[in-house]
Design an enzyme around this catalytic site. Structure first.
Site, PDB file in Angstrom:
ATOM      1  N   CYS A   1       6.627   5.341   8.665  1.00 45.28           N
ATOM      2  CA  CYS A   1       5.745   5.198   7.350  1.00 45.28           C
ATOM      3  C   CYS A   1       6.678   5.446   6.440  1.00 45.28           C
ATOM      4  O   CYS A   1       7.195   6.467   6.260  1.00 45.28           O
ATOM      5  CB  CYS A   1       4.598   6.154   7.389  1.00 45.28           C
ATOM      6  SG  CYS A   1       3.678   5.926   5.918  1.00 45.28           S
TER       7      CYS A   1
ATOM      8  N   ASN B   1       0.774  -1.244  -0.228  1.00 41.49           N
ATOM      9  CA  ASN B   1       0.091  -0.002  -0.034  1.00 41.49           C
ATOM     10  C   ASN B   1       0.941   1.401   0.054  1.00 41.49           C
ATOM     11  O   ASN B   1       1.988   1.187   0.600  1.00 41.49           O
ATOM     12  CB  ASN B   1      -0.948  -0.034   1.381  1.00 41.49           C
ATOM     13  CG  ASN B   1      -0.339   0.683   2.316  1.00 41.49           C
ATOM     14  OD1 ASN B   1      -0.588   2.030   2.694  1.00 41.49           O
ATOM     15  ND2 ASN B   1       0.284  -0.090   3.395  1.00 41.49           N
TER      16      ASN B   1
END
Lengths: 333, 345
Positions: A145, A81
């Protein structure tokens, strides 16, 4: 509220209660940030009241629209993702989402808000303000992230990470716990884990997604618009279990800091691996997309395992991995 | 107009997010309708919430967890079968299987004496749909739904043009059922690259018109009294050309009064829907599109399936080349149905 009590019922079965640096959870099951929205997106499909803790998606100081589509692609036994931290931003979160989280907390689970940022100031301001809310039991710091350039820097540089954790910890309400979510995209995760602990992390969570790429062989281009993405799902579970075992032995256990383990948990057997490797909390992420009730079915399976093992508490299993000596021989699958 | 579905003034048993759930469906039949396409009818023994055309379900495209004894298998107790050796049934060791669910538009629904059933039409494009293709009567399928919004039937309209290309056909079949109940007039526009990829059943003895005239040629429409126009890119059946070649002829032949009454509903490849939407816009005809984007959860959590929708407030996400401001919306929960004029292609 009969069910949460049953999840911590010591009279008929093993206790599932765990303690995350003083944050008491009825059971170890948690949602992984970014896979369960802000609270009730899965209403009707998962009994969130039975969770030990609920973790929100990442909140940033400003709203973020996220990356261009295509944002996800399935890979073998996993998912890549590049959402790009799409979220409504701090102000809207405080105004619109806290009431739902308060209601959720009243039903059982502790509330953990995940915070991401692009600068030290942004982390400090965002975490400080969210932690000032009494219903927020812990802040989980997303320093890993891989989708937003700067985030990776904090999570991969021990000195930067230590400074960040120290400053964020200093800006937070004292009894609100600080969880630092580690990136696997480093050479030696014990270095960053150690830095987070030195900076004042109460809990370590691990792991975030692996930076990865899938290529459309006909177009000869990455399949994600962002180029790279974060790999999650069953494909990364053995990698995650290994890193948890490393950090538990070399950092967390000596320092007395608990670990929240995650990475590809789908069945209770997966969860047991993380417990044995040294995890105290267990977060389910990508599997929620397949079945939002996964943490509950995993928990029910764990209970059965503990009874079969003759354990009175789940804590009897944590970190019980035996390394060295006679390795049990199993048929090569 | 705002999102289709949410403003459907004629709804009574309005579907909503609180009705969705996970279901154990049972295969009634799984028939090949044309090359690569199957129609799968799933019975829902415990019933199913109210649904509308345009809504979708998320199918688990692998054996449901309950179908294999994972507890036994993950503890590495293997089954020995004479002549076959060790039988490994642990899914993650049995080669690749689809991990995420796959979204499918409802192609129809029935509630009859034998219970509730839904139809989906799937095309084999990978490991998940390959597994679906092998399903047989009485097999179990794990399903979450119903999800998403639905086509609206605005007051004052009474003619539906149902434009479905390739795998975009299924919601048109379900919509035709609903339009028939609402006593609308309708015409189906059915297109594919070539004849054997048309996932429809043809009425025996009725050949689709080569010039794009409406004929009672497609069973799914003809059984409701609706005609159809068939186009194929290669001319192997019906009108040679794109689906819009058939649609433009029809729209140009409409009276202004009929055009006022008309809504174009479309689903198919994005380029096709874009062309259909532009055509409807040029002809001044209302149009609703069914958008798709790669998604994981189907319920607004993963934030994957973003589409660009016109947005005139100051919190827009960007400005298109034509100057229109847009904001990302989720195909799964804000859609999949949008007013065509709102879509920033």
């Amino acid at each position: 509220m009969t069910t949460p009590a049953a999840d911590n019922d010591t009279t008929t079965a093993a206790s599932l209660a765990v303690d995350l640096a003083g944050l008491k959870l009825a059971n170890p099951m948690m949602t992984a940030s970014g896979t369960c929205g802000y609270a009730y997106e899965y209403a009707g499909l998962a009994d969130l009241a039975r969770l030990g803790a609920f973790v929100t998606k990442s909140i940033t100081s400003q709203p973020r629209q996220g990356n261009e589509p295509q944002r996800i692609v399935e890979t073998r036994a996993g998912m890549l993702n590049a959402i790009g931290l799409a979220n409504i931003g701090l102000d809207a979160f405080m105004a619109e989402k806290l009431p739902d989280l308060r209601r959720l907390r009243d039903s059982g689970p502790r509330i953990i808000v995940n915070v991401a940022g692009h600068s030290l100031d942004e982390y400090v301001t965002t975490a400080g303000r969210i932690a000032s809310e009494d219903i927020v039991d812990a802040i989980e710091l997303n320093v890993s992230c891989p989708n937003v350039g700067d985030g990776l820097t904090f999570g991969t540089d021990p000195q930067l990470l230590k400074d960040l954790v120290r400053q964020v910890r200093g800006a937070m309400r004292k009894d609100c716990k600080l969880i630092v979510k580690l990136s696997p995209n480093v050479g030696d995760v014990t270095q960053t884990a150690g830095a987070a602990v030195e900076g004042g992390a109460d809990v370590l969570s691990m792991i975030n997604t692996y930076t990865a790429m899938a290529i459309d062989i006909n177009k000869k281009r990455p399949r994600l618009a962002n180029g790279t993405g974060g790999l999650s799902g069953p494909a990364i579970r053995p990698l995650a279990v290994y890193l948890v075992s490393m950090v538990y032995r070399h950092v967390a256990k000596p320092a007395g800091v608990p670990i929240v383990g995650m990475g590809g948990i789908q069945y209770w057997q997966d969860a047991v691996e993380f417990l044995l490797a040294g995890a105290t909390g267990l977060a389910v992420g990508t599997a929620l997309f397949v079945d939002p009730a996964t943490p509950i079915t995993v928990m029910d399976g764990l209970r059965g395992y503990l009874v079969k093992q003759g354990c009175s508490s789940i804590t009897d299993v944590i970190g019980q991995l035996q390394i060295g000596g006679d390795t049990p021989r199993t048929p090569y699958p | 107009m705002i999102d289709a579905g949410t403003q459907d003034s004629e709804s009574n048993a309005t579907p909503g997010t609180h009705h969705r759930a996970r279901f154990d469906a049972v295969v009634r039949f799984n028939r090949q309708v044309c090359r690569e396409h199957y129609i799968l009818r799933l019975a829902l023994p415990g019933g199913f919430p109210a649904t509308r055309p345009g809504q979708f379900v998320q199918l688990g495209c692998r054996p449901p967890d309950g179908a294999i004894d994972l507890d036994r298998l993950l503890c590495r107790e293997h089954k020995w079968e004479s002549g076959r050796g060790v039988v490994i049934e642990q899914q993650e060791l049995c080669g690749s299987s689809a991990f995420l669910r796959r979204p499918f538009s409802l192609a129809g629904r029935g509630d009859d004496a034998s219970g509730t059933w839904i139809d989906v039409i799937h095309r084999v494009v990978g490991v998940g749909t390959g597994w679906l293709a092998g399903l047989k009567e009485d097999d179990k399928v794990d399903l979450i739904g119903p999800l998403g919004n639905w086509f609206s039937l605005p007051r004052g309209k009474s003619i539906g043009l149902l434009v479905g290309g390739g795998v975009g056909l299924p919601p048109m079949f379900y919509l035709a059922q609903t339009l028939a109940q609402a006593r609308w007039a309708a015409v189906g526009f059915v297109g594919a690259t070539t004849a054997d990829l048309l996932a429809v059943t043809f009425v025996e003895g009725v050949v689709p018109d080569q010039d794009g005239a409406v004929a009672q040629s497609v069973v799914q429409f003809a059984q409701l009294g609706y005609g159809a126009v068939v186009t194929t890119d290669d001319g192997s059946l019906g009108l040679r050309g794109r689906i819009t070649d058939g649609l433009v002829r029809y729209l140009q032949s409409q009276s202004p009064e009929d055009a006022q009454q008309t809504v174009v509903f479309t689903c198919g490849p994005e380029a096709m829907m874009h062309a259909v939407a532009d055509l409807a816009g040029r002809c001044g005809v209302a149009c609703q599109v069914c958008l798709e984007q790669a998604m994981a959860c189907g319920m607004g959590t993963c934030q994957s399936c973003v589409v660009r929708i016109g947005h005139d407030q100051d919190d827009s996400h960007g400005v298109a080349e034509d100057g229109r401001a847009w904001r990302y919306r989720l195909a799964c929960s804000d859609g999949p149905i949008f007013e065509a004029q709102q879509v920033v292609w």
